[in-house]
Design a protein around this motif. Structure first.
Motif, mmCIF file in Angstrom:
data_model
loop_
_atom_site.group_PDB
_atom_site.id
_atom_site.type_symbol
_atom_site.label_atom_id
_atom_site.label_comp_id
_atom_site.label_asym_id
_atom_site.label_seq_id
_atom_site.Cartn_x
_atom_site.Cartn_y
_atom_site.Cartn_z
ATOM 1 N N ALA A 75 19.391 -5.894 -8.541
ATOM 2 C CA ALA A 75 18.448 -4.788 -8.415
ATOM 3 C C ALA A 75 17.430 -5.203 -7.374
ATOM 4 O O ALA A 75 16.816 -6.266 -7.483
ATOM 5 N N ILE A 76 17.291 -4.391 -6.324
ATOM 6 C CA ILE A 76 16.429 -4.732 -5.200
ATOM 7 C C ILE A 76 15.289 -3.719 -5.151
ATOM 8 O O ILE A 76 15.531 -2.513 -5.157
ATOM 9 N N TYR A 77 14.066 -4.220 -5.127
ATOM 10 C CA TYR A 77 12.874 -3.362 -5.134
ATOM 11 C C TYR A 77 12.195 -3.441 -3.775
ATOM 12 O O TYR A 77 11.370 -4.335 -3.541
ATOM 13 N N PRO A 78 12.527 -2.496 -2.849
ATOM 14 C CA PRO A 78 12.003 -2.581 -1.486
ATOM 15 C C PRO A 78 10.483 -2.531 -1.439
ATOM 16 O O PRO A 78 9.877 -3.151 -0.578
ATOM 17 N N ASP A 79 9.853 -1.803 -2.348
ATOM 18 C CA ASP A 79 8.391 -1.690 -2.308
ATOM 19 C C ASP A 79 7.706 -2.997 -2.671
ATOM 20 O O ASP A 79 6.568 -3.235 -2.281
ATOM 21 N N LYS A 80 8.395 -3.793 -3.468
ATOM 22 C CA LYS A 80 7.724 -4.985 -3.995
ATOM 23 C C LYS A 80 8.256 -6.295 -3.420
ATOM 24 O O LYS A 80 7.762 -7.372 -3.751
ATOM 25 N N TYR A 81 9.309 -6.189 -2.581
ATOM 26 C CA TYR A 81 9.931 -7.390 -2.034
ATOM 27 C C TYR A 81 10.491 -8.262 -3.163
ATOM 28 O O TYR A 81 10.383 -9.481 -3.113
ATOM 29 N N GLU A 82 11.045 -7.635 -4.201
ATOM 30 C CA GLU A 82 11.575 -8.392 -5.324
ATOM 31 C C GLU A 82 13.045 -8.076 -5.554
ATOM 32 O O GLU A 82 13.497 -6.965 -5.298
ATOM 33 N N VAL A 83 13.747 -9.085 -6.047
ATOM 34 C CA VAL A 83 15.162 -8.932 -6.366
ATOM 35 C C VAL A 83 15.405 -9.550 -7.730
ATOM 36 O O VAL A 83 14.853 -10.601 -8.051
ATOM 37 N N THR A 84 16.249 -8.885 -8.534
ATOM 38 C CA THR A 84 16.714 -9.542 -9.750
ATOM 39 C C THR A 84 18.237 -9.580 -9.733
ATOM 40 O O THR A 84 18.891 -8.691 -9.188
ATOM 41 N N ALA A 85 18.791 -10.646 -10.305
ATOM 42 C CA ALA A 85 20.243 -10.763 -10.489
ATOM 43 C C ALA A 85 20.477 -10.847 -11.990
ATOM 44 O O ALA A 85 19.905 -11.724 -12.652
ATOM 45 N N ASP A 86 21.265 -9.924 -12.532
ATOM 46 C CA ASP A 86 21.460 -9.818 -13.982
ATOM 47 C C ASP A 86 20.104 -9.804 -14.706
ATOM 48 O O ASP A 86 19.940 -10.421 -15.756
ATOM 49 N N HIS A 109 0.821 -1.220 0.000
ATOM 50 C CA HIS A 109 0.000 0.000 0.000
ATOM 51 C C HIS A 109 0.851 1.264 0.000
ATOM 52 O O HIS A 109 0.326 2.352 0.199
ATOM 53 N N GLY A 110 2.146 1.103 -0.138
ATOM 54 C CA GLY A 110 2.974 2.298 -0.335
ATOM 55 C C GLY A 110 3.783 2.736 0.862
ATOM 56 O O GLY A 110 4.284 3.856 0.899
ATOM 57 N N ALA A 111 3.954 1.857 1.871
ATOM 58 C CA ALA A 111 4.859 2.198 2.973
ATOM 59 C C ALA A 111 6.291 2.126 2.460
ATOM 60 O O ALA A 111 6.602 1.371 1.539
ATOM 61 N N ASP A 112 7.176 2.931 3.040
ATOM 62 C CA ASP A 112 8.563 2.973 2.589
ATOM 63 C C ASP A 112 9.444 2.012 3.366
ATOM 64 O O ASP A 112 10.471 1.568 2.877
ATOM 65 N N ASP A 113 9.047 1.740 4.598
ATOM 66 C CA ASP A 113 9.836 0.837 5.436
ATOM 67 C C ASP A 113 8.928 0.418 6.583
ATOM 68 O O ASP A 113 7.799 0.896 6.694
ATOM 69 N N TYR A 114 9.415 -0.481 7.427
ATOM 70 C CA TYR A 114 8.588 -0.901 8.557
ATOM 71 C C TYR A 114 9.481 -1.240 9.736
ATOM 72 O O TYR A 114 10.672 -1.526 9.569
ATOM 73 N N MET A 115 8.921 -1.197 10.927
ATOM 74 C CA MET A 115 9.593 -1.648 12.132
ATOM 75 C C MET A 115 8.653 -2.633 12.811
ATOM 76 O O MET A 115 7.449 -2.379 12.911
ATOM 77 N N THR A 116 9.215 -3.753 13.281
ATOM 78 C CA THR A 116 8.409 -4.733 13.990
ATOM 79 C C THR A 116 8.556 -4.495 15.487
ATOM 80 O O THR A 116 9.668 -4.413 15.993
#
Ligand code: CA
Length: 238
Positions: free
Chosen positions: A141-152, A95-102
């Motif tokens: 490439a790490i996409y913090p908003d989407k919890y996705e990572v790509t390598a090459d 929903h567009g949060a930038d980061d979180y704390m537990t």
């Protein structure tokens, strides 16, 4: 001028602890102790950052976040989630949060996240609308908003905790991160699973990322923890 932070938190002790520490750091903190007031303040006044509790009287944090984004309010948001509520985290980031704390979290860690989010938001002001929030490290490439990572450019399937470990390391390149830091940041202060859990996740991350010569490496610091070493730092002493 002091950067303004809105704290939407109904637990008075935590709200006081947060405002006290934010003021000590030179921020100007405003508290809303319920969801409705929080949303109104966030819509009416310009803030530089919002700390947003999820479980709130009046209106919950996810609803506030959704409404803010729908109204075009792009203020960075760090959500404060209950322990063991991975679903809240995923929903919040979606929903567009930038980061979180537990919860429960350490104040030092929170202040570091606040500073990092503010820094990114200042640096990202020229970012065009619709452009993605992405961290590039070597071939990753790490996409913090989407919890996705790509390598090459190829997607890498990471479990949420692996992703969080990677993100924590990537945001602190060249810094030695102790197992305790990682435990507290990713699993929470009162997690009882032991430090072996951290090692298992790091080891699994290394395998999944197939770290090659062009990529950043997760280096083990014997008896302490881990460090992310960027490819360009290769051979630099210290
Ligand atoms: Ca609450």
């Amino acid at each position: 001028m002091a950067e303004r932070i809105l704290v939407i938190e109904d637990e008075p002790t935590l709200a006081r602890l947060l405002t006290y520490n934010l003021s000590q750091e030179g921020y100007e903190a405003t508290v809303a102790d319920n969801g409705v007031e929080g949303l109104q303040l966030a819509l009416r006044q310009p803030f530089d950052l919002i700390l947003l509790d999820i479980m709130l009287p009046g209106m919950d944090g996810l609803e506030i976040l959704t409404k803010l984004r729908r109204h075009g309010v792009r203020t960075p948001v760090i959500i404060l989630t209950a322990r063991n509520a991975e679903d809240e985290v995923v929903q919040g980031l979606r929903h567009g949060a930038d980061d979180y704390m537990t919860k429960p979290f350490g104040v030092a860690e929170l202040l570091a996240r606040v500073a990092a989010v503010l820094r990114r938001s200042r640096g990202g002001e020229e970012r065009k609308a619709g452009e993605e929030n992405v961290i590039r490290v070597g071939n990753l490439a790490i996409y913090p908003d989407k919890y996705e990572v790509t390598a090459d450019g190829e997607p890498v399937a990471l479990r949420p905790k692996e992703f969080e470990v990677l993100l924590y390391l990537v945001r602190r390149p060249g810094v030695v991160v102790t197992r305790d830091d990682l435990m507290n940041a990713v699993w929470g202060f009162d997690y009882i699973g032991g430090q072996r859990t951290v090692d298992v996740h790091v080891s699994s991350l290394r395998k999944k990322l197939e770290l090659g010569p062009r990529s950043a490496r997760i280096e083990s610091i014997r008896g302490v923890g881990y460090k992310l070493v960027l490819p360009k730092e290769e051979g630099v002493p210290g």
